[in-house]
Design a protein around this motif. Sequence first.
Motif: not given
Length: 452
Positions: A289-290, A293, A421, A447-448
């Motif tokens: 995810r980083a 994302p 992102a 945030k994901h």
Amino acid sequence: MVNLTLLLCLVLGLCFSCRAEIKPDSNNNALDLDIVHYQPEQVHLAFGESVLDIVVTWNTRDNTNESICEYSEYSDGSKLDQVVKSAQGPVRFVDGGAKKAAQFIHRVTLPQLKPDTKYSYHCGSNWGWSAIYWFHTPLNHSNWSPSFAIYGDMGVENAASLPALQRETQLGKYDAILHVGDFAYDMCHEDGAVGDEFMRQVETIAAYVPYMVCPGNHEEKYNFSNYRARFNMPGNGDSLWYSFNMGPIHFVSFSTEVYYFFNYGMKLLTKQFAWLERDLAEANLPENRAKRPWIITYGHRPMYCSDDKEYDCNGQLETYIRQGLPTLKWFGLEDLFYKHGVDVEFFAHEHFYTRLWPIYDFKVYNGSAEAPYTNPKAPIQIITGSAGCNENREPFSKVLPEWNAFHSNDYGYTRLKAHNATHLYFEQVSDDKDGKIVDSFWVIKDKHGAYM
């Protein structure tokens, strides 16, 4: 009398793309010509195992015994100095219709191309070559901003969005196309001739940019044989489900049709669901995810829709895709997508455009009243099934559900720009209104991850 020009071509061996065998009639007069077609047609591109592996696919009516692609970094085509030849050669495909019409499908992979580079290419064999086309490779990392056109339900007749998409693609507006099922209406008709015509029409898009697809209900005939033969998607070798990474997005394509056509057995449904669980779990790992994302899925039939026509999607009945098989509630996708933090889900099938509020189990989970798509608390679903086709547009319900954020039954298609992102930008183009943007919105996420 036999055409003298054709006879001259035969004698001199100059007619490579269309050869003929002269057969005498009962009076021993050479009248019947058995034409053999070697000229490539229906050229289209797809991503291979990475976005820098480009798969070139084309058809010939008869067997050339070889499949070759010549290419180079962009030029006027006078110097295509790199050559890839398929070890497998062309594959014979027979449509399941009454005439059992046959043709030959060619696939060549151009491997490990340079990122952010324009290439020119043509494909064929020493019996005949396509025109010279070009494509532009993407960057192979997450820190860039790809653009996409997304739609379903186009068809050969009344392909309303095709002219605009042709123009915009050749102007370099898109990095990939996502066609969310229902292509020709139907590929199998007239012993595959309708499928051939569709592939010729979209060649002016798909020969210039990867054309990524998923199956719809109109591809079902003969166990999706036309779909499986004509399209070559990455991954499992079947093209019914696969995923790929592009920029900051992990795309997941799947088949909604495995929930409906049980005459082909349950194996496809169970295999796909197991694959989806593995793929989404891996994509949702913190380290992945980083890097990428955003997780975006696309499949043909929607979980929710705003019309009363569809027997399985009217707000009163549970959809198999959303909730799982009747009674047992096995293999439902809404919980799976919610668990693994899918950001956006694209569907088609309904011949209109609908943007939903963030939704889970019929409840709206907006980020806030002022900014519903900023840090939403559930996936955002978009239905984009209005690119054309010879069936009527779907009428909307007189009383729209509370989760319907925007709707239009203009013919059109969706654009997506993945800025970074944290920001995605969407807009809906109306063909009825000469390209006017009838809807646009941002999805913003700090945030994901899983919503649970």
